[in-house]
Design a protein around this motif. Structure first.
Motif, PDB file in Angstrom:
ATOM      1  N   PRO A  34       5.580  -8.024  -0.590  1.00  0.00           N
ATOM      2  CA  PRO A  34       6.409  -8.142  -1.797  1.00  0.00           C
ATOM      3  C   PRO A  34       7.347  -6.934  -1.898  1.00  0.00           C
ATOM      4  O   PRO A  34       6.986  -5.830  -1.479  1.00  0.00           O
ATOM      5  N   GLN A  35       8.518  -7.146  -2.442  1.00  0.00           N
ATOM      6  CA  GLN A  35       9.478  -6.048  -2.566  1.00  0.00           C
ATOM      7  C   GLN A  35       8.877  -4.867  -3.317  1.00  0.00           C
ATOM      8  O   GLN A  35       9.081  -3.705  -2.947  1.00  0.00           O
ATOM      9  N   SER A  36       8.102  -5.137  -4.363  1.00  0.00           N
ATOM     10  CA  SER A  36       7.512  -4.048  -5.151  1.00  0.00           C
ATOM     11  C   SER A  36       6.535  -3.227  -4.308  1.00  0.00           C
ATOM     12  O   SER A  36       6.459  -2.004  -4.446  1.00  0.00           O
ATOM     13  N   THR A  37       5.779  -3.886  -3.434  1.00  0.00           N
ATOM     14  CA  THR A  37       4.838  -3.165  -2.562  1.00  0.00           C
ATOM     15  C   THR A  37       5.599  -2.309  -1.557  1.00  0.00           C
ATOM     16  O   THR A  37       5.221  -1.172  -1.278  1.00  0.00           O
ATOM     17  N   TYR A  38       6.671  -2.870  -1.001  1.00  0.00           N
ATOM     18  CA  TYR A  38       7.485  -2.122  -0.036  1.00  0.00           C
ATOM     19  C   TYR A  38       8.063  -0.862  -0.686  1.00  0.00           C
ATOM     20  O   TYR A  38       8.128   0.202  -0.069  1.00  0.00           O
ATOM     21  N   GLU A  39       8.454  -0.972  -1.939  1.00  0.00           N
ATOM     22  CA  GLU A  39       9.000   0.190  -2.637  1.00  0.00           C
ATOM     23  C   GLU A  39       7.921   1.240  -2.893  1.00  0.00           C
ATOM     24  O   GLU A  39       8.206   2.436  -2.898  1.00  0.00           O
ATOM     25  N   ARG A  40       6.667   0.810  -3.091  1.00  0.00           N
ATOM     26  CA  ARG A  40       5.565   1.756  -3.311  1.00  0.00           C
ATOM     27  C   ARG A  40       5.090   2.388  -2.014  1.00  0.00           C
ATOM     28  O   ARG A  40       4.507   3.474  -2.026  1.00  0.00           O
ATOM     29  N   PHE A  41       5.325   1.699  -0.899  1.00  0.00           N
ATOM     30  CA  PHE A  41       4.912   2.214   0.412  1.00  0.00           C
ATOM     31  C   PHE A  41       6.136   2.231   1.337  1.00  0.00           C
ATOM     32  O   PHE A  41       6.204   1.467   2.307  1.00  0.00           O
ATOM     33  N   PRO A  42       7.112   3.092   1.053  1.00  0.00           N
ATOM     34  CA  PRO A  42       8.392   3.044   1.781  1.00  0.00           C
ATOM     35  C   PRO A  42       8.292   3.405   3.256  1.00  0.00           C
ATOM     36  O   PRO A  42       9.212   3.103   4.016  1.00  0.00           O
ATOM     37  N   ARG A  43       7.195   4.041   3.670  1.00  0.00           N
ATOM     38  CA  ARG A  43       7.061   4.434   5.072  1.00  0.00           C
ATOM     39  C   ARG A  43       6.224   3.444   5.891  1.00  0.00           C
ATOM     40  O   ARG A  43       5.853   3.732   7.034  1.00  0.00           O
ATOM     41  N   VAL A  44       5.940   2.276   5.332  1.00  0.00           N
ATOM     42  CA  VAL A  44       5.046   1.357   6.027  1.00  0.00           C
ATOM     43  C   VAL A  44       5.635   0.890   7.362  1.00  0.00           C
ATOM     44  O   VAL A  44       4.905   0.710   8.341  1.00  0.00           O
ATOM     45  N   ALA A  45       6.962   0.716   7.437  1.00  0.00           N
ATOM     46  CA  ALA A  45       7.573   0.305   8.713  1.00  0.00           C
ATOM     47  C   ALA A  45       7.410   1.396   9.759  1.00  0.00           C
ATOM     48  O   ALA A  45       7.137   1.114  10.938  1.00  0.00           O
ATOM     49  N   HIS A  46       7.574   2.660   9.347  1.00  0.00           N
ATOM     50  CA  HIS A  46       7.358   3.788  10.260  1.00  0.00           C
ATOM     51  C   HIS A  46       5.887   3.852  10.678  1.00  0.00           C
ATOM     52  O   HIS A  46       5.574   4.057  11.859  1.00  0.00           O
ATOM     53  N   ASP A  47       4.989   3.678   9.699  1.00  0.00           N
ATOM     54  CA  ASP A  47       3.560   3.796   9.991  1.00  0.00           C
ATOM     55  C   ASP A  47       3.092   2.696  10.939  1.00  0.00           C
ATOM     56  O   ASP A  47       2.293   2.944  11.847  1.00  0.00           O
ATOM     57  N   LEU A  48       3.600   1.473  10.739  1.00  0.00           N
ATOM     58  CA  LEU A  48       3.211   0.369  11.614  1.00  0.00           C
ATOM     59  C   LEU A  48       3.735   0.604  13.033  1.00  0.00           C
ATOM     60  O   LEU A  48       3.022   0.378  14.017  1.00  0.00           O
ATOM     61  N   ARG A  49       4.962   1.071  13.158  1.00  0.00           N
ATOM     62  CA  ARG A  49       5.515   1.354  14.483  1.00  0.00           C
ATOM     63  C   ARG A  49       4.724   2.457  15.180  1.00  0.00           C
ATOM     64  O   ARG A  49       4.400   2.361  16.374  1.00  0.00           O
TER      65      ARG A  49
END
Length: 401
Positions: free
Chosen positions: A229-244
């Protein structure tokens, strides 16, 4: 922690009159009772952080607990602040799920106590086995729905979104963001089954750090997908970096990859539109593949003109009339292409181009005249500049420059 597992832990703690804890096989805390009697630094840190600290993990691995067939008595360690404890394997039908822990400061655990603790460990194993079966069935159903959500058919997408909401698998019908992580193989290499397992492990490890029911995951043949969800992405903005980062670590250092890249799509208005964000995330990775400046995390929002070009069919881009002019720039002197692209990127500011290339402005003007001669484009004409500029970006996207 599940209510059933907590009941097993609390029942044993009440019977023995001492605190009880259960970890998984990675020594992450699953359940614990109220604290009774002595407690050491390790137990306190595990309760606070839900996992053993690195130095504690190193100490535990010395005892090869995974090979134990019954209770194992572990000694104290003054340096680490550890009290004596007993570890009992938690298994069911031959599958190891973790360990049941008892602190035994004075060696007062009797044989009957260990028998009761072993019985409780077996009960815990049965609970965790049932939960794993349920989780696997749930994951299979969610996987089917997420595949349908990303299908090309709009009606199938809407049915999948409804199924995810009604089944309680997704908490929001609102806007979502898709994140894709993909390794980019060198020539002659491809993503194999071992790589897919590594990518899947990375995906699940990151999902476990996010709030339940706030993310959807899918493992595909060449990449993994995380939908938030967009709200979750905003709360965890580094998730794309962390997954990579997690994927790169699981894949290991290898000369099989040019890079491991994360692509982030734009926010959608509805869950049923997740396919659009997914496609944008894939497009961002395609751009990052040929334009390394966008690595390691490429957001579709930041692609600029490349975002528009990447949405066009490749055969149409290859057929553009401007591409021969770009080819003509490369053959006599590659510096001409660099100068042309920088001149167009900087809105025709020759002074700025001279500064960035460390050239005299006269040399820049000489190169610009040569560029006009080779391409047939008049750089004083705004429309012709635009066509040439797009041509250079298309050539980069197609890997021609």
């Amino acid at each position: 922690m599940s209510d059933e597992l907590q009941r097993v832990v609390d029942s044993l703690a009440g019977r023995l009159g001492r605190s009880v804890a259960v970890d998984d096989t990675s020594f992450r805390l699953l359940a614990y009772s109220a604290q009774v009697g002595a407690i050491d630094d390790m137990r306190a840190r595990v309760i606070l952080t839900r996992e053993a600290p690195p130095e504690g993990l190193a100490w535990l691995r010395r005892f090869r607990l995974g090979q134990a067939s019954g209770p194992v008595h572990l000694p104290s360690d003054a340096e680490l602040g550890l009290l004596p404890r007993v570890a009992i394997p938690v298994r069911h039908q031959g599958v190891q799920f973790g360990y049941l822990w008892l602190i035994d400061t004075d060696g007062s655990l009797a044989a009957d106590d260990l028998t009761a603790a072993t019985t409780a460990a077996d009960e815990a194993g049965e609970v965790l086995f049932r939960e794993r079966v349920i989780d696997e069935l749930r994951d299979a159903r969610v996987g089917e729905l997420v595949r349908d959500l990303l299908s090309p058919d709009a009606a199938t997408q809407q049915m999948a979104a409804d199924g995810l909401i009604e089944g309680g698998f997704s908490a929001s019908r609102g806007g979502v963001v898709a994140i894709v992580v993909q390794p980019l193989p060198v020539a002659g290499q491809e993503v194999d089954e071992g790589d897919r397992l590594a990518l899947s492990a990375a995906l699940h490890s990151i999902r476990n750090t996010l709030p339940p029911r706030e993310c959807l995951i899918l493992v595909r043949p060449h990449h993994v997908v995380l939908i938030l969800p967009q709200s979750t992405y905003e709360r965890f903005p580094r998730v794309a970096h962390d997954l990579r980062t997690a994927a790169e670590a699981r894949l290991g250092v290898s000369d099989r990859w040019r890079a491991v890249v994360s692509g982030v799509g734009r926010k959608t208005q509805r869950l049923a539109e997740a396919k659009m964000s997914y496609g944008q995330a894939l497009a961002a990775i395609r751009v990052a593949d040929v334009v390394p400046a966008f690595r390691p995390v490429a957001s579709h929002d930041a692609l600029g003109i490349y975002g528009l070009l990447a949405s066009q069919p490749a055969d149409q881009l290859h057929a553009l009339d401007v591409l021969p002019a770009i080819d003509a720039l490369q053959s006599p002197d590659p510096a001409l292409l660099v100068t042309a692209e920088l001149f167009l990127d900087r809105a025709g500011d020759a002074r700025l181009v001279a500064e960035q290339l460390d050239l005299h402005r006269t040399s820049v003007y000489h190169r610009l005249r040569r560029i006009e001669q080779l391409t047939g484009f008049d750089l004083s004409d705004g429309e012709q500049r635009l066509v040439l500029h797009l041509g250079i970006k298309v050539a980069r996207l197609l890997g021609r420059v």
